[in-house]
Scaffold this active site. Structure first.
Site, PDB file in Angstrom:
ATOM      1  N   LYS A 112       0.885  -5.278  -6.155  1.00 48.83           N
ATOM      2  CA  LYS A 112       2.064  -5.703  -6.910  1.00 48.83           C
ATOM      3  C   LYS A 112       2.736  -5.271  -5.630  1.00 48.83           C
ATOM      4  CE  LYS A 112       2.483  -7.316 -10.268  1.00 48.83           C
ATOM      5  NZ  LYS A 112       3.117  -8.915  -9.949  1.00 48.83           N
TER       6      LYS A 112
ATOM      7  N   PRO B 254      -3.529  -1.053  -5.298  1.00 47.82           N
ATOM      8  CA  PRO B 254      -3.011  -2.761  -4.821  1.00 47.82           C
ATOM      9  C   PRO B 254      -3.696  -4.008  -5.940  1.00 47.82           C
ATOM     10  CG  PRO B 254      -4.677  -1.582  -3.522  1.00 47.82           C
ATOM     11  CD  PRO B 254      -4.011  -0.481  -4.487  1.00 47.82           C
TER      12      PRO B 254
ATOM     13  N   TYR C 199     -11.189 -10.950 -10.129  1.00 43.89           N
ATOM     14  CA  TYR C 199     -11.029  -9.772 -10.052  1.00 43.89           C
ATOM     15  C   TYR C 199     -12.376  -8.743 -11.415  1.00 43.89           C
ATOM     16  CZ  TYR C 199      -5.669  -9.948  -8.652  1.00 43.89           C
ATOM     17  OH  TYR C 199      -4.937 -10.269  -8.137  1.00 43.89           O
TER      18      TYR C 199
ATOM     19  N   TYR D  45       1.900  -9.830 -13.890  1.00 41.12           N
ATOM     20  CA  TYR D  45       0.926 -10.920 -12.569  1.00 41.12           C
ATOM     21  C   TYR D  45       2.324 -11.442 -12.450  1.00 41.12           C
ATOM     22  CZ  TYR D  45      -2.502 -11.569  -9.349  1.00 41.12           C
ATOM     23  OH  TYR D  45      -3.190 -11.843  -8.180  1.00 41.12           O
TER      24      TYR D  45
HETATM   25  P1  FAD Z   1       5.379  -0.843   5.779  1.00 38.52           P
HETATM   26  O1  FAD Z   1       4.711  -2.518   5.668  1.00 38.52           O
HETATM   27  O2  FAD Z   1       4.305   0.292   5.654  1.00 38.52           O
HETATM   28  O3  FAD Z   1       6.343  -0.909   7.164  1.00 38.52           O
HETATM   29  C1  FAD Z   1       6.721   0.444   7.065  1.00 38.52           C
HETATM   30  C2  FAD Z   1       6.850  -0.136   8.834  1.00 38.52           C
HETATM   31  O4  FAD Z   1       8.075   1.559   9.029  1.00 38.52           O
HETATM   32  C3  FAD Z   1       6.165   0.024   9.459  1.00 38.52           C
HETATM   33  O5  FAD Z   1       6.187  -1.233  10.863  1.00 38.52           O
HETATM   34  C4  FAD Z   1       5.703   1.174  10.211  1.00 38.52           C
HETATM   35  O6  FAD Z   1       5.143   1.217  12.046  1.00 38.52           O
HETATM   36  C5  FAD Z   1       6.909   1.562  10.549  1.00 38.52           C
HETATM   37  N1  FAD Z   1       7.276   3.064  10.427  1.00 38.52           N
HETATM   38  C6  FAD Z   1       6.871   3.999   9.819  1.00 38.52           C
HETATM   39  N2  FAD Z   1       7.287   4.977  10.287  1.00 38.52           N
HETATM   40  C7  FAD Z   1       7.997   5.088  11.550  1.00 38.52           C
HETATM   41  C8  FAD Z   1       8.728   5.592  11.977  1.00 38.52           C
HETATM   42  N3  FAD Z   1       8.539   7.116  12.108  1.00 38.52           N
HETATM   43  N4  FAD Z   1       9.739   5.036  13.267  1.00 38.52           N
HETATM   44  C9  FAD Z   1      10.462   3.501  13.204  1.00 38.52           C
HETATM   45  N5  FAD Z   1       9.060   3.188  12.085  1.00 38.52           N
HETATM   46  C10 FAD Z   1       8.453   3.828  11.956  1.00 38.52           C
HETATM   47  N6  FAD Z   1      -0.593  -4.287  -1.490  1.00 38.52           N
HETATM   48  C11 FAD Z   1      -1.064  -5.776  -1.893  1.00 38.52           C
HETATM   49  O7  FAD Z   1      -0.021  -5.876  -2.820  1.00 38.52           O
HETATM   50  N7  FAD Z   1      -1.990  -5.514  -2.476  1.00 38.52           N
HETATM   51  C12 FAD Z   1      -3.068  -5.840  -0.848  1.00 38.52           C
HETATM   52  O8  FAD Z   1      -4.059  -5.836  -0.692  1.00 38.52           O
HETATM   53  C13 FAD Z   1      -2.439  -4.265  -0.190  1.00 38.52           C
HETATM   54  N8  FAD Z   1      -3.296  -4.036   1.241  1.00 38.52           N
HETATM   55  C14 FAD Z   1      -2.325  -2.594   1.793  1.00 38.52           C
HETATM   56  C15 FAD Z   1      -3.785  -1.618   2.360  1.00 38.52           C
HETATM   57  C16 FAD Z   1      -2.806  -0.798   2.748  1.00 38.52           C
HETATM   58  C17 FAD Z   1      -3.969   0.103   3.779  1.00 38.52           C
HETATM   59  C18 FAD Z   1      -1.397  -0.729   3.146  1.00 38.52           C
HETATM   60  C19 FAD Z   1      -0.812   0.895   3.243  1.00 38.52           C
HETATM   61  C20 FAD Z   1      -0.677  -1.192   1.968  1.00 38.52           C
HETATM   62  C21 FAD Z   1      -1.363  -2.280   1.452  1.00 38.52           C
HETATM   63  N9  FAD Z   1      -0.802  -3.038   0.509  1.00 38.52           N
HETATM   64  C22 FAD Z   1      -1.174  -3.887  -0.148  1.00 38.52           C
HETATM   65  C23 FAD Z   1       0.843  -2.789   0.383  1.00 38.52           C
HETATM   66  C24 FAD Z   1       1.581  -3.551   0.750  1.00 38.52           C
HETATM   67  O9  FAD Z   1       1.033  -4.079   2.148  1.00 38.52           O
HETATM   68  C25 FAD Z   1       3.100  -2.664   1.272  1.00 38.52           C
HETATM   69  O10 FAD Z   1       3.377  -3.220  -0.299  1.00 38.52           O
HETATM   70  C26 FAD Z   1       3.654  -3.503   2.263  1.00 38.52           C
HETATM   71  O11 FAD Z   1       4.275  -3.295   3.220  1.00 38.52           O
HETATM   72  C27 FAD Z   1       5.292  -3.135   1.876  1.00 38.52           C
HETATM   73  O12 FAD Z   1       6.368  -3.135   2.891  1.00 38.52           O
HETATM   74  P2  FAD Z   1       7.245  -1.980   3.437  1.00 38.52           P
HETATM   75  O13 FAD Z   1       7.816  -2.631   4.209  1.00 38.52           O
HETATM   76  O14 FAD Z   1       7.948  -1.665   2.489  1.00 38.52           O
HETATM   77  O15 FAD Z   1       5.968  -0.913   4.463  1.00 38.52           O
HETATM   78  C1  DHB Z   2      -4.877  -9.627  -2.691  1.00 39.78           C
HETATM   79  C2  DHB Z   2      -4.614  -7.580  -2.842  1.00 39.78           C
HETATM   80  C3  DHB Z   2      -4.276  -7.669  -4.213  1.00 39.78           C
HETATM   81  O1  DHB Z   2      -4.209  -6.335  -4.087  1.00 39.78           O
HETATM   82  C4  DHB Z   2      -4.854  -8.457  -4.954  1.00 39.78           C
HETATM   83  O2  DHB Z   2      -4.235  -7.884  -6.186  1.00 39.78           O
HETATM   84  C5  DHB Z   2      -4.523  -9.898  -5.415  1.00 39.78           C
HETATM   85  C6  DHB Z   2      -5.159 -10.010  -3.936  1.00 39.78           C
HETATM   86  C7  DHB Z   2      -5.935 -10.046  -1.230  1.00 39.78           C
HETATM   87  O3  DHB Z   2      -5.043  -9.208   0.010  1.00 39.78           O
HETATM   88  O4  DHB Z   2      -5.191 -11.531  -0.523  1.00 39.78           O
END
Ligand code: FAD
Ligand code: DHB
Length: 388
Positions: free
Chosen positions: A295, A291, A199, A383
Site C-alpha cells: 500500500k 509493506p 503471500y 487489496y
Molecule cells: P520516497 O520514495 O521515500 O521519496 C522521498 C524522496 O525525498 C527521496 O527521493 C529522498 O531522497 C528525498 N529526500 C529525503 N530527504 C530529503 C531532503 N532533506 N532534501 C531533499 N530531498 C529529500 N511499499 C510497498 O508497497 N511495497 C514494498 O515492497 C515496499 N518496500 C519498501 C522498502 C523500503 C526500504 C522503503 C523505505 C519503502 C518501501 N515501500 C514499499 C514503501 C514505498 O516505497 C513508499 O511508500 C514510496 O516510496 C513513497 O513514496 P514517496 O515519494 O512518498 O517517498
Molecule cells: C511487492 C512488495 C510488497 O510489499 C507486496 O505486498 C507485494 C509485492 C514487491 O516488491 O513486488
C-alpha cells in the site's frame, strides 16, 4: 529563485505532483537531496492499484506501464502450506498491475525532463522557513547557498525528510508501531516461481514471492532487524524461502545471483495533521505502512491526487476549501489503509515469542477467510484499493 509550489523530494510522490501541476500550468520546482541515479537504484514497491494506474494515465505517464506491466487478477494466501486463492477479479471486478516503483519513477522522470520543469538534484541542507506566512526554502547546491520563495511547500521527502520536522511540535501528533522484524528482499533475473503473487505464513516467518516481469522475480522473507546482509548468501536465502512457501512453488523456484539484496524494517506510522499553514505533507513523509498489503506507494499517490486537487482549486477557482480539507480528506483513507496493512501483517508474520493462543488465532483467521467469501471480498476490496 521563485516558484508557485516548491516540492521537496523526487520520489514517486514528488514527481507525480510535479507532473500534474506542470500539466495544469502551475509553476513548480523539485528539490531532491540525492542524484537521479540514486533514486532509481532504490528497489521498493511492485503492485499498483487501479487508482494509481488511473492517475498515471491522467498524468500522461501510463504508456510503458500498459505495455510492460502485468495485470494480475488474483493472488495466493498460504498458511503452513495450505493455499487460498484470492480472486480479485471475481470478488471486486478489479485487478492490480504489477509494475515496479523504479519504473514508475523512471517514467515520471522522463516526462519531467521533456516538459522542462526544473528538478534540482543534489540539493543539500534543505530547510523550511515561514511556513504559515510567506514560505521560503534555503538549501545548498555544489556548496553554494540558495533560496527559493514559493506560495506553497509540498513535503514529499519521505520518512526521514525535513518537512515533517518543520511543523510546530505543538500541533503535530505522531502515531507509531514498530514491528519486531524486517523483510529481507532479493531481486533476481529469473522467471517467477508462480504466475501470481504468493503471500505465505510459516512458523519460521513470512515469505512473499513477487515479480517485476516474466523474467525478473522479487522475493522477500521475514527476518530479524538485527540480521547482517553479509550473513545471507543467495543459497541461504533461497533455502529459507523454499521452506516457507508451498511445496509446488518451492519446486518451481529458479535460483540465480541476486542483483539486489536489502533489509527493510517494518513500521506503521501516521502524522496528524498533514497541513500547517502553507506546508503539506504527502506520501512517506506523512505515513508509513508495513509493506505486507503493498500500500505504501498507492497511498502516496492518493495523497498526491488530493493535494493536486486542492492546489488546482486554489489557482483556478481562487478557493482554499480544498487546501483546508486536505488533511482530513487524506487521513480518512490513510487510517483505513493503516488498519488493513496492520491486520495483514499481523495475520501473516510470525511474532517472536508469540504464545500458542496467538498462533491459533492467526490460524483461525486464515480458516475464517477460507470459508467466507464475504471476508475474502473485504480483503480483495482493500487489496485492489478502497473506492470510497
Ligand atoms: P520516497 O520514495 O521515500 O521519496 C522521498 C524522496 O525525498 C527521496 O527521493 C529522498 O531522497 C528525498 N529526500 C529525503 N530527504 C530529503 C531532503 N532533506 N532534501 C531533499 N530531498 C529529500 N511499499 C510497498 O508497497 N511495497 C514494498 O515492497 C515496499 N518496500 C519498501 C522498502 C523500503 C526500504 C522503503 C523505505 C519503502 C518501501 N515501500 C514499499 C514503501 C514505498 O516505497 C513508499 O511508500 C514510496 O516510496 C513513497 O513514496 P514517496 O515519494 O512518498 O517517498
Ligand atoms: C511487492 C512488495 C510488497 O510489499 C507486496 O505486498 C507485494 C509485492 C514487491 O516488491 O513486488
Amino acid at each position: 529563485m521563485k516558484t508557485q509550489v516548491a516540492i521537496i523530494g523526487a520520489g514517486p510522490a514528488g514527481l507525480m505532483l510535479g507532473q500534474l501541476l506542470t500539466r495544469a500550468g502551475i509553476d513548480n520546482l523539485i528539490l531532491e537531496r540525492q542524484s537521479a541515479d540514486y533514486v532509481l537504484g532504490r528497489i521498493r514497491a511492485g503492485v499498483l492499484e487501479q487508482g494509481t494506474v488511473d492517475l498515471l494515465d491522467e498524468a500522461g505517464a501510463g504508456a510503458r506501464m500498459h505495455a510492460e506491466g502485468l495485470p494480475h487478477s488474483g493472488f495466493s494466501l498460504c498458511f503452513d502450506g495450505d493455499e487460498l486463492r484470492i480472486d480479485l477479479e471475481a470478488l471486486t471486478g478489479r485487478a492490480v498491475m504489477v509494475y515496479g516503483q523504479t519504473e514508475v519513477t523512471r517514467d515520471l522522470m522522463a516526462l519531467r525532463q521533456s516538459s522542462g520543469a526544473p528538478t534540482l538534484y543534489g540539493a543539500k541542507d534543505v530547510a523550511l522557513h515561514d511556513i504559515d506566512g510567506s514560505p521560503r526554502i534555503t538549501f545548498t547546491r555544489d556548496g553554494a547557498p540558495a533560496q527559493l520563495s514559493c506560495d506553497f511547500i509540498a513535503g514529499c521527502d519521505g520518512f526521514h525528510g525535513p518537512s515533517r520536522a518543520a511543523m510546530p511540535p505543538e500541533v503535530l501528533r505522531l502515531f507509531e508501531r514498530v514491528y519486531p522484524f524486517g523483510w529481507l528482499g532479493v531481486l533476481v533475473d529469473r522467471p517467477p516461481a508462480a504466475h501470481e503473487l504468493v503471500y505465505a505464513h510459516h512458523e519460521r516467518g513470512f515469505a512473499l514471492c513477487s515479480m517485476r516481469s516474466a523474467t525478473r522475480s522479487r522475493y522477500y522473507i521475514q527476518c530479524d532487524t538485527t540480521e547482517n546482509l553479509a550473513d545471507w548468501s543467495d543459497d541461504r536465502f533461497y533455502d529459507e524461502l523454499s521452506r516457507r512457501i508451498p511445496a509446488a512453488t518451492a519446486a518451481a523456484l529458479q535460483r540465480g545471483p541476486a542483483i539486489e539484496k536489502s533489509i527493510a524494517p517494518l513500521r506503521s506510522f501516521v502524522a496528524e495533521p498533514l497541513r500547517h499553514g502553507r506546508l503539506f505533507l504527502a506520501g512517506d513523509a506523512a505515513h508509513i505502512v508495513p509493506p505486507t498489503g503493498a500500500k505504501g506507494l498507492n497511498l502516496a499517490m492518493h495523497d498526491v491526487r488530493c493535494l493536486y486537487d486542492a492546489l488546482a482549486e486554489h489557482y483556478r477557482a481562487g478557493s482554499d476549501a480544498g487546501v483546508e480539507h486536505y488533511s482530513a480528506r487524506v487521513l480518512d483513507r490513510i487510517w483505513r489503509t493503516e488498519r488493513f496493512s496492520w491486520s495483514l501483517t499481523t495475520l501473516l508474520h510470525s511474532f517472536p515469542g508469540a504464545d500458542p493462543f496467538t498462533r491459533r488465532i492467526q490460524r483461525a483467521e486464515f480458516d475464517a477467510l477460507v470459508s467466507s467469501p464475504k471476508l475474502q471480498t473485504v480483503l480483495a476490496e482493500n487489496y485492489t484499493g478502497l473506492v470510497s
